[in-house]
Design a protein around this motif. Structure first.
Motif, PDB file in Angstrom:
ATOM      1  N   GLY A  44       4.582  10.591   4.353  1.00 36.57           N
ATOM      2  CA  GLY A  44       3.439   9.865   4.620  1.00 36.57           C
ATOM      3  C   GLY A  44       3.941   8.426   3.998  1.00 36.57           C
ATOM      4  N   PRO A  45       3.134   7.429   4.393  1.00 32.84           N
ATOM      5  CA  PRO A  45       3.715   6.064   4.451  1.00 32.84           C
ATOM      6  C   PRO A  45       3.136   5.639   2.950  1.00 32.84           C
ATOM      7  CG  PRO A  45       1.620   5.958   5.787  1.00 32.84           C
ATOM      8  CD  PRO A  45       2.019   7.653   5.579  1.00 32.84           C
ATOM      9  N   THR A  46       4.057   4.687   2.349  1.00 32.36           N
ATOM     10  CA  THR A  46       3.644   3.916   0.945  1.00 32.36           C
ATOM     11  C   THR A  46       3.703   2.563   1.355  1.00 32.36           C
ATOM     12  OG1 THR A  46       6.059   3.995   0.384  1.00 32.36           O
ATOM     13  CG2 THR A  46       4.620   5.886  -0.312  1.00 32.36           C
ATOM     14  N   LYS A  47       3.383   1.681   0.394  1.00 37.16           N
ATOM     15  CA  LYS A  47       3.104   0.212   0.716  1.00 37.16           C
ATOM     16  C   LYS A  47       4.765  -0.078   0.716  1.00 37.16           C
ATOM     17  CE  LYS A  47      -1.039  -0.780  -1.797  1.00 37.16           C
ATOM     18  NZ  LYS A  47      -1.638  -1.477  -2.888  1.00 37.16           N
ATOM     19  N   SER A  48       5.708   0.451  -0.011  1.00 40.94           N
ATOM     20  CA  SER A  48       7.058  -0.017   0.070  1.00 40.94           C
ATOM     21  C   SER A  48       7.595   0.524   1.347  1.00 40.94           C
ATOM     22  CB  SER A  48       7.730   0.391  -1.109  1.00 40.94           C
ATOM     23  OG  SER A  48       7.871   1.990  -1.358  1.00 40.94           O
TER      24      SER A  48
END
Length: 152
Positions: free
Chosen positions: A39-43
């Motif tokens: 899943g995507p994270t901000k970083s």
């Protein structure tokens, strides 16, 4: 007509390929990260910004940057069940500071119901012993925690 044999592109040719991609968007980057990672994270979204999907995938396969490792090896390093010598004659006891050990803030579990619990030793180094097996030491500076069956 002469038949031709299809050629397989080399890794370098694959790396040099350009992929036609629809207009780039943060949602598109997030979609790729949902499909290719946990899943995507901000970083991870920030790192993906400005990089084509193909270049990002090739970067993820860069073994110099991300060395390959076995999931089984990782799992075995990080899992350390309670040691019972009779049931696990081939297992080894791991110390608190050894790599791969798992230590908890508790020494007694539900499986200990009905077993004999003893506290022995001098006040500054009392040992907690359950069914004849030492489970830990009692910190003399501890206030005993918040759990008790003694009425206030």
């Amino acid at each position: 007509i002469t038949p031709t044999t299809p050629t397989t592109p080399t890794t370098q040719q694959q790396a040099n390929r350009t992929f036609a991609s629809p207009s780039r968007s943060r949602a598109g980057d997030a979609q790729l990260l949902m499909q290719a990672t946990f899943g995507p994270t901000k970083s991870s979204l920030a790192a993906k910004q400005g990089i084509s999907d193909a270049d990002w995938i090739l970067d993820q396969m860069n073994t110099a940057k991300f060395p390959m490792e076995s999931h089984r090896e990782y799992y075995r390093r990080h899992v350390n069940p309670p040691f019972k010598p009779v049931l696990m004659p081939r297992f080894e006891v791991r110390g608190a500071a050894e790599k791969g050990s798992r230590w908890h803030r508790y020494a007694i579990t539900v499986s200990d119901i009905g077993l004999t619990v003893n506290i022995s030793g001098p006040v500054d180094a009392r040992a907690l012993v359950v069914a004849g097996i030492q489970r830990g030491y009692i910190d003399p500076t501890s206030n005993g925690g918040h759990c008790t069956d003694v009425p206030k």
